[in-house]
Design a protein around this motif. Sequence first.
Motif, PDB file in Angstrom:
ATOM      1  N   GLN A 187      50.879  46.248 -11.245  1.00 27.86           N
ATOM      2  CA  GLN A 187      52.309  44.972 -11.282  1.00 27.86           C
ATOM      3  C   GLN A 187      52.266  43.696 -10.334  1.00 27.86           C
ATOM      4  OE1 GLN A 187      52.085  47.612  -9.543  1.00 27.86           O
ATOM      5  NE2 GLN A 187      52.954  47.665  -7.526  1.00 27.86           N
ATOM      6  N   ALA A 188      51.685  43.633  -9.385  1.00 24.16           N
ATOM      7  CA  ALA A 188      51.510  43.222  -8.236  1.00 24.16           C
ATOM      8  C   ALA A 188      50.765  41.582  -8.917  1.00 24.16           C
ATOM      9  CB  ALA A 188      51.152  43.331  -7.116  1.00 24.16           C
ATOM     10  N   ARG A 189      49.734  41.629 -10.057  1.00 19.70           N
ATOM     11  CA  ARG A 189      48.796  40.845 -10.030  1.00 19.70           C
ATOM     12  C   ARG A 189      49.558  39.654 -10.488  1.00 19.70           C
ATOM     13  NH1 ARG A 189      44.069  41.383 -15.286  1.00 19.70           N
ATOM     14  NH2 ARG A 189      43.379  39.126 -14.778  1.00 19.70           N
ATOM     15  N   MET A 190      48.499  38.162  -9.849  1.00 14.67           N
ATOM     16  CA  MET A 190      49.643  37.470 -10.036  1.00 14.67           C
ATOM     17  C   MET A 190      49.196  36.365 -11.929  1.00 14.67           C
ATOM     18  SD  MET A 190      51.395  35.793  -7.540  1.00 14.67           S
ATOM     19  CE  MET A 190      51.807  33.990  -8.152  1.00 14.67           C
ATOM     20  N   ASN A 191      48.687  36.385 -12.032  1.00 16.42           N
ATOM     21  CA  ASN A 191      47.689  35.822 -12.728  1.00 16.42           C
ATOM     22  C   ASN A 191      47.064  36.019 -13.595  1.00 16.42           C
ATOM     23  OD1 ASN A 191      48.117  33.579 -15.156  1.00 16.42           O
ATOM     24  ND2 ASN A 191      45.864  33.082 -14.239  1.00 16.42           N
ATOM     25  N   HIS A 192      47.150  36.749 -15.807  1.00 19.38           N
ATOM     26  CA  HIS A 192      46.208  37.234 -16.240  1.00 19.38           C
ATOM     27  C   HIS A 192      45.766  35.986 -16.999  1.00 19.38           C
ATOM     28  CE1 HIS A 192      44.118  39.169 -19.532  1.00 19.38           C
ATOM     29  NE2 HIS A 192      44.590  40.730 -18.728  1.00 19.38           N
ATOM     30  N   PRO A 193      44.365  35.264 -17.092  1.00 17.24           N
ATOM     31  CA  PRO A 193      44.065  33.972 -17.428  1.00 17.24           C
ATOM     32  C   PRO A 193      44.657  34.334 -19.157  1.00 17.24           C
ATOM     33  CG  PRO A 193      42.182  34.590 -15.970  1.00 17.24           C
ATOM     34  CD  PRO A 193      43.195  35.751 -16.201  1.00 17.24           C
ATOM     35  N   SER A 194      44.754  33.186 -20.343  1.00 16.94           N
ATOM     36  CA  SER A 194      45.022  33.214 -21.000  1.00 16.94           C
ATOM     37  C   SER A 194      46.076  34.228 -21.838  1.00 16.94           C
ATOM     38  CB  SER A 194      43.760  34.097 -22.616  1.00 16.94           C
ATOM     39  OG  SER A 194      42.295  33.327 -21.456  1.00 16.94           O
ATOM     40  N   THR A 195      47.134  34.261 -21.297  1.00 15.01           N
ATOM     41  CA  THR A 195      48.422  34.626 -21.569  1.00 15.01           C
ATOM     42  C   THR A 195      49.638  33.598 -20.947  1.00 15.01           C
ATOM     43  OG1 THR A 195      48.061  35.854 -19.570  1.00 15.01           O
ATOM     44  CG2 THR A 195      47.122  36.817 -21.672  1.00 15.01           C
ATOM     45  N   ILE A 196      50.109  34.082 -21.405  1.00 14.83           N
ATOM     46  CA  ILE A 196      51.515  33.043 -20.835  1.00 14.83           C
ATOM     47  C   ILE A 196      52.651  34.236 -20.555  1.00 14.83           C
ATOM     48  CG2 ILE A 196      50.799  30.750 -21.424  1.00 14.83           C
ATOM     49  CD1 ILE A 196      52.889  31.143 -23.797  1.00 14.83           C
ATOM     50  N   GLY A 197      53.697  33.975 -19.870  1.00 12.64           N
ATOM     51  CA  GLY A 197      54.620  35.068 -20.143  1.00 12.64           C
ATOM     52  C   GLY A 197      55.697  36.494 -18.961  1.00 12.64           C
ATOM     53  N   THR A 198      54.140  36.175 -18.080  1.00 16.60           N
ATOM     54  CA  THR A 198      54.420  37.237 -17.118  1.00 16.60           C
ATOM     55  C   THR A 198      54.148  36.874 -16.200  1.00 16.60           C
ATOM     56  OG1 THR A 198      52.609  39.038 -18.261  1.00 16.60           O
ATOM     57  CG2 THR A 198      54.844  39.412 -18.892  1.00 16.60           C
ATOM     58  N   ASN A 199      52.964  35.566 -16.058  1.00 14.12           N
ATOM     59  CA  ASN A 199      52.589  35.131 -14.698  1.00 14.12           C
ATOM     60  C   ASN A 199      53.429  34.707 -13.797  1.00 14.12           C
ATOM     61  OD1 ASN A 199      50.110  35.792 -15.850  1.00 14.12           O
ATOM     62  ND2 ASN A 199      49.827  33.971 -17.588  1.00 14.12           N
ATOM     63  N   TRP A 200      52.225  34.551 -12.425  1.00 16.52           N
ATOM     64  CA  TRP A 200      53.106  33.633 -11.295  1.00 16.52           C
ATOM     65  C   TRP A 200      53.936  33.536 -10.752  1.00 16.52           C
ATOM     66  CZ3 TRP A 200      48.250  31.498 -10.696  1.00 16.52           C
ATOM     67  CH2 TRP A 200      47.969  30.390 -11.587  1.00 16.52           C
ATOM     68  N   ARG A 201      54.891  35.601 -10.975  1.00 14.10           N
ATOM     69  CA  ARG A 201      55.894  35.959 -10.444  1.00 14.10           C
ATOM     70  C   ARG A 201      55.909  36.793  -9.654  1.00 14.10           C
ATOM     71  NH1 ARG A 201      58.539  39.414 -14.407  1.00 14.10           N
ATOM     72  NH2 ARG A 201      60.590  38.625 -14.299  1.00 14.10           N
ATOM     73  N   TRP A 202      54.645  37.047  -8.756  1.00 12.36           N
ATOM     74  CA  TRP A 202      54.696  38.200  -8.049  1.00 12.36           C
ATOM     75  C   TRP A 202      55.102  37.698  -6.813  1.00 12.36           C
ATOM     76  CZ3 TRP A 202      52.307  38.699  -3.624  1.00 12.36           C
ATOM     77  CH2 TRP A 202      51.912  39.665  -2.686  1.00 12.36           C
ATOM     78  N   ARG A 203      56.339  38.817  -6.292  1.00 14.17           N
ATOM     79  CA  ARG A 203      56.726  37.918  -4.460  1.00 14.17           C
ATOM     80  C   ARG A 203      56.991  39.796  -3.389  1.00 14.17           C
ATOM     81  NH1 ARG A 203      63.472  37.232  -5.443  1.00 14.17           N
ATOM     82  NH2 ARG A 203      62.753  36.439  -3.550  1.00 14.17           N
ATOM     83  N   MET A 204      56.438  39.219  -2.189  1.00 13.35           N
ATOM     84  CA  MET A 204      56.552  40.739  -1.743  1.00 13.35           C
ATOM     85  C   MET A 204      57.305  40.631  -0.749  1.00 13.35           C
ATOM     86  SD  MET A 204      54.287  39.934   2.047  1.00 13.35           S
ATOM     87  CE  MET A 204      54.632  38.716   2.645  1.00 13.35           C
ATOM     88  N   THR A 205      58.373  41.937  -0.745  1.00 10.97           N
ATOM     89  CA  THR A 205      58.891  42.140   0.088  1.00 10.97           C
ATOM     90  C   THR A 205      59.672  42.168   0.677  1.00 10.97           C
ATOM     91  OG1 THR A 205      58.737  44.661  -0.098  1.00 10.97           O
ATOM     92  CG2 THR A 205      59.606  43.753  -1.968  1.00 10.97           C
ATOM     93  N   GLN A 206      60.530  41.978   1.992  1.00 10.73           N
ATOM     94  CA  GLN A 206      61.238  41.316   3.226  1.00 10.73           C
ATOM     95  C   GLN A 206      60.245  43.069   4.133  1.00 10.73           C
ATOM     96  OE1 GLN A 206      61.740  38.675   4.462  1.00 10.73           O
ATOM     97  NE2 GLN A 206      61.389  38.966   6.602  1.00 10.73           N
ATOM     98  N   GLY A 207      59.685  43.243   4.838  1.00 11.11           N
ATOM     99  CA  GLY A 207      59.427  44.248   5.158  1.00 11.11           C
ATOM    100  C   GLY A 207      57.886  44.677   5.583  1.00 11.11           C
ATOM    101  N   CYS A 208      57.260  44.884   4.490  1.00 15.36           N
ATOM    102  CA  CYS A 208      55.941  45.525   4.479  1.00 15.36           C
ATOM    103  C   CYS A 208      54.962  45.344   4.364  1.00 15.36           C
ATOM    104  CB  CYS A 208      55.874  45.384   2.393  1.00 15.36           C
ATOM    105  SG  CYS A 208      55.574  43.113   1.816  1.00 15.36           S
ATOM    106  N   LEU A 209      54.979  43.925   4.885  1.00 17.83           N
ATOM    107  CA  LEU A 209      53.692  43.699   5.868  1.00 17.83           C
ATOM    108  C   LEU A 209      54.414  43.937   7.661  1.00 17.83           C
ATOM    109  CD1 LEU A 209      50.863  42.555   7.089  1.00 17.83           C
ATOM    110  CD2 LEU A 209      52.001  40.346   6.329  1.00 17.83           C
ATOM    111  N   THR A 210      53.939  45.708   7.441  1.00 13.16           N
ATOM    112  CA  THR A 210      54.767  46.079   8.875  1.00 13.16           C
ATOM    113  C   THR A 210      53.714  45.990  10.064  1.00 13.16           C
ATOM    114  OG1 THR A 210      53.439  48.000   8.976  1.00 13.16           O
ATOM    115  CG2 THR A 210      55.374  47.735   7.133  1.00 13.16           C
TER     116      THR A 210
END
Length: 494
Positions: free
Chosen positions: A453-476
């Motif tokens: 679910q955290a993959r940034m881009n799947h080449p040759s596809t559109i619609g679900t790429n470039w979306r992942w975001r890091m949540t506040q506090g996960c980098l402890t």
Amino acid sequence: MRTCGILLPVSSLPSPYGIGCFSKAAYEFVDQLKRAGQTYWQILPLGPTGFGDSPYQSFSAFAGNPYFIDLDTLKEEGLLLPGEYEDLDYGQEETAVDYEKLYRVRFQVLKLAYGRACLAGNAQFERFEREQSFWLEDYSLYMAVKRRFGGKSWEEWDDDIRLGRPEAVERYRRLCKEEIGFYKFLQYEFDRQWTALKAYANAKGIRIIGDIPIYVAFDSADSWASPEMFQYNEDRRPSMVAGCPPDAFSADGQLWGNPLYDWDYHEKTGYAWWIRRMEHCFRLYDVVRVDHFRGFDEYYAIPYGDRTAAGGHWKKGPGMKLFDALRAHFGTVPIIAEDLGYLTDSVIKLVEDTGYPGMKVMEFAFDSREAGDYMPYNYTHNCVVYTGTHDNQTLFAWYDELNDADRAMAAEYLHLTDEDREETVWAFIRLTLSSVADTAVIPMQDYLALGAQARMNHPSTIGTNWRWRMTQGCLTDELIQKIGRLAELYGRHC
């Protein structure tokens, strides 16, 4: 000197406003990089994105993405009121960018800020406008006209402005004067905020690795305003477009659709546009990763109008002539050559002749479909190694997706068991950091041991790429200490 860094797109930073930006979270991330002993923060291209949301298909090779302008900073400048932006619907998913909702609300908010900006007589704005006029005028006009035509690409505009006839250009400058001013304001704010953030990072000892696409988008100010730079016919339509041939990962290849450069023209001008582009890049970044480096040796040309990349063919690029021109102008510059994929002898020689470090991807070392010497025992010092890039699956999910033979080989190589998948991820991170490569860069998703679910881009596809975001506090603090300890253990601590 052995160094390391983290790959995290600006868009992936935590934010209450739908997308990462040059906000307090960005400054906090710089502090976290410092505490973790890192030298580099690698990002993706910063340009404004269009259809498909890809930062590699930008409306300009020079402009910045207005989504990255921090709204809280605009409030502090007296340009926004809290109630005008804090409670809007930027999307409900904390871990994903909703670009459709962003498009609907963000520009409305920025228009309010522009209305209060009072740019007339502003010496800083006028200096920015003057110094960046070589691209700012064309870009602002392009975006204003594009908006007037309902967001359509310039190939669908009326012929007079599509063909850039001088009388039409002047008429639209008058008609779109207010909108042109708005787009200039956005670039001014972007530049101010990014310059401040980069200065803060540099003061902390953190250097920025930027990323530039080799090509410009067809739907861009560059391809419209400077047709002489590209392989166009008399009607300003492309004769050929860019992409990649079929391979083990894509049976039809990749049809990018970018206009191809007229390299004969660029050679006649002494590669002036490329020199100017790189000057701009080194103003924005400390190190520049050049995407699809192979295209400078040979580029894949696909007939305009083809539905797949299968009918393309290879043509000769500028080779060392371009890089000799850059060296004559700049001297030695910090460039990373993205030389992934199938490499011919001439591409390998080009990278060697430039002296630029190439790239290695640890995931490729254990994927039998991938040609190339990606096993770590084949590395030289002059390279940058990644567990994976923005185009790769996260380590956590990638290991599950390996075929049985490849997984067994990886398990034997690293003495892995299937009992703890998160520990498997860390084993590949250690292998990457311990390699002889001068620089190692790990995507944030891998340090967080995130799945598909955290993959940034799947080449040759559109619609679900470039979306992942890091949540506040996960980098402890605990994770920061662990990252820092590994940087120290493998001699990469800054």
